[in-house]
Write a protein that holds these residues in place. Structure first.
Motif, PDB file in Angstrom:
ATOM      1  N   ASP A   1       0.817  -1.209   0.000  1.00  0.00           N
ATOM      2  CA  ASP A   1       0.000   0.000   0.000  1.00  0.00           C
ATOM      3  C   ASP A   1       0.854   1.263   0.000  1.00  0.00           C
ATOM      4  OD1 ASP A   1       0.976  -0.186   2.593  1.00  0.00           O
ATOM      5  OD2 ASP A   1      -0.961  -0.808   3.436  1.00  0.00           O
TER       6      ASP A   1
ATOM      7  N   PHE B   1      -1.238   4.814  -0.019  1.00  0.00           N
ATOM      8  CA  PHE B   1      -2.542   4.937  -0.667  1.00  0.00           C
ATOM      9  C   PHE B   1      -3.461   3.864  -0.118  1.00  0.00           C
ATOM     10  CE2 PHE B   1      -0.610   1.523  -2.928  1.00  0.00           C
ATOM     11  CZ  PHE B   1      -1.646   0.723  -3.394  1.00  0.00           C
ATOM     12  N   THR B   2      -4.743   4.040  -0.363  1.00  0.00           N
ATOM     13  CA  THR B   2      -5.728   3.004  -0.069  1.00  0.00           C
ATOM     14  C   THR B   2      -6.624   2.832  -1.277  1.00  0.00           C
ATOM     15  OG1 THR B   2      -7.095   4.693   1.005  1.00  0.00           O
ATOM     16  CG2 THR B   2      -5.797   3.285   2.429  1.00  0.00           C
ATOM     17  N   CYS B   3      -7.210   1.660  -1.382  1.00  0.00           N
ATOM     18  CA  CYS B   3      -8.136   1.356  -2.478  1.00  0.00           C
ATOM     19  C   CYS B   3      -9.566   1.574  -2.004  1.00  0.00           C
ATOM     20  CB  CYS B   3      -7.967  -0.088  -2.943  1.00  0.00           C
ATOM     21  SG  CYS B   3      -6.353  -0.441  -3.676  1.00  0.00           S
TER      22      CYS B   3
ATOM     23  N   HIS C   1     -11.279   3.357  -7.220  1.00  0.00           N
ATOM     24  CA  HIS C   1     -10.461   4.542  -6.978  1.00  0.00           C
ATOM     25  C   HIS C   1      -9.324   4.224  -6.013  1.00  0.00           C
ATOM     26  CE1 HIS C   1     -14.188   6.371  -8.479  1.00  0.00           C
ATOM     27  NE2 HIS C   1     -13.478   7.448  -8.774  1.00  0.00           N
ATOM     28  N   LEU C   2      -8.229   4.971  -6.156  1.00  0.00           N
ATOM     29  CA  LEU C   2      -7.171   4.997  -5.166  1.00  0.00           C
ATOM     30  C   LEU C   2      -7.276   6.321  -4.421  1.00  0.00           C
ATOM     31  CD1 LEU C   2      -4.125   3.769  -7.309  1.00  0.00           C
ATOM     32  CD2 LEU C   2      -5.860   2.393  -6.145  1.00  0.00           C
TER      33      LEU C   2
ATOM     34  N   CYS D   1      -4.687   6.388 -14.222  1.00  0.00           N
ATOM     35  CA  CYS D   1      -5.799   7.015 -13.512  1.00  0.00           C
ATOM     36  C   CYS D   1      -6.080   8.430 -14.013  1.00  0.00           C
ATOM     37  CB  CYS D   1      -5.488   7.105 -12.013  1.00  0.00           C
ATOM     38  SG  CYS D   1      -4.962   5.589 -11.213  1.00  0.00           S
TER      39      CYS D   1
ATOM     40  N   GLN E   1      -8.760   6.134   4.897  1.00  0.00           N
ATOM     41  CA  GLN E   1      -7.363   5.724   4.990  1.00  0.00           C
ATOM     42  C   GLN E   1      -7.043   5.176   6.374  1.00  0.00           C
ATOM     43  OE1 GLN E   1      -5.124   9.221   3.396  1.00  0.00           O
ATOM     44  NE2 GLN E   1      -4.534   7.751   1.811  1.00  0.00           N
TER      45      GLN E   1
ATOM     46  N   ARG F   1      -8.649  11.607  -5.369  1.00  0.00           N
ATOM     47  CA  ARG F   1      -9.352  10.375  -5.732  1.00  0.00           C
ATOM     48  C   ARG F   1      -8.910  10.031  -7.151  1.00  0.00           C
ATOM     49  NH1 ARG F   1     -13.665   8.282  -3.251  1.00  0.00           N
ATOM     50  NH2 ARG F   1     -14.628   7.745  -5.233  1.00  0.00           N
TER      51      ARG F   1
ATOM     52  N   VAL G   1      -9.375   4.733 -11.483  1.00  0.00           N
ATOM     53  CA  VAL G   1      -8.541   3.767 -12.206  1.00  0.00           C
ATOM     54  C   VAL G   1      -9.197   3.420 -13.535  1.00  0.00           C
ATOM     55  CG1 VAL G   1      -7.497   1.473 -12.149  1.00  0.00           C
ATOM     56  CG2 VAL G   1      -7.641   2.832 -10.048  1.00  0.00           C
TER      57      VAL G   1
END
Length: 215
Positions: free
Chosen positions: A24, A45-47, A51-52, A111, A129, A160, A163
């Protein structure tokens, strides 16, 4: 990123599982402003579905470039190791004639970046997050009108990243023989430097799924 057939992800679940397994942290790559080089920002980052989620300090110079061109790439790399030439020497040739290589896993997300500037939007991004990075909830409430986060929201901007495409690469010599791959995994485990052990795990995992490579 060049992806040979034997390096390609076997299915979407493979790279998704790899990302979920603690990978991550990556690099946000942004097209530079006219006449300037591209910009690269390392960040967690987080999913969030398709979106990331990222947040960066407001003084970060990357914002102007994103506003100029919101098309970005986010790259995550891990489980990498250098494989010395003698390990890869073909039977019957001197070990010193073996050609070294690098093993690694990489996932690249293409993205479109959407900047999050409103206070509640940034607070919600931080809440998501923190739910990932501190799932035990051992943190203060993230609210726009409460300390400590409320007064800090003005110092960050959120992203945001929608992807649009994913390219996954698992480069572990999967086109070579079963015996060779098992031997290299053993050597990596024995060497035990850096990320050798997780690299060996990736090679053995792929070996179990692929077996002998069939072009």
């Amino acid at each position: 990123m060049l992806v040979h057939p034997w390096d390609a992800g076997l299915d979407d679940a493979e790279w998704q599982t790899w990302i979920a397994d603690g990978h991550d942290f990556g690099q946000l790559s942004v097209n530079g402003l006219p006449g300037r080089p591209p910009m690269v920002v390392p960040t967690h980052f987080t999913c969030d579905g398709t979106h990331l989620l990222v947040h960066l300090a407001k003084p970060n110079p990357v914002w102007e470039a994103i506003e100029h061109d919101p098309n970005v790439v986010f790259t995550v790399i891990g489980d990498y190791a250098f494989i010395p030439g003698p390990w890869r020497a073909k039977p019957g040739i001197p070990p010193t004639d073996g050609v070294p290589t690098s093993y690694y896993a990489a996932v690249q997300f293409t993205c479109r970046a959407d900047i999050v500037d409103d206070a509640e939007g940034k607070a919600e991004l931080l809440r998501r997050q923190l739910a990932h990075f501190q799932p035990d909830g051992d943190h203060a409430l993230v609210a726009v009108d409460q300390p400590p986060y409320g007064r800090m929201l003005s110092g960050i901007r959120g992203l945001r990243l929608e992807v649009n495409d994913v390219r996954a690469k698992f480069k572990y010599d999967d086109h070579k023989s079963v015996e060779y791959r098992a031997t290299v995994a053993d050597r990596l485990t024995e060497r035990g430097q850096g990320l050798d052990v997780p690299t060996a795990r990736q090679q053995l995992r792929r070996l179990d799924r692929i077996g002998p490579w069939k072009s």
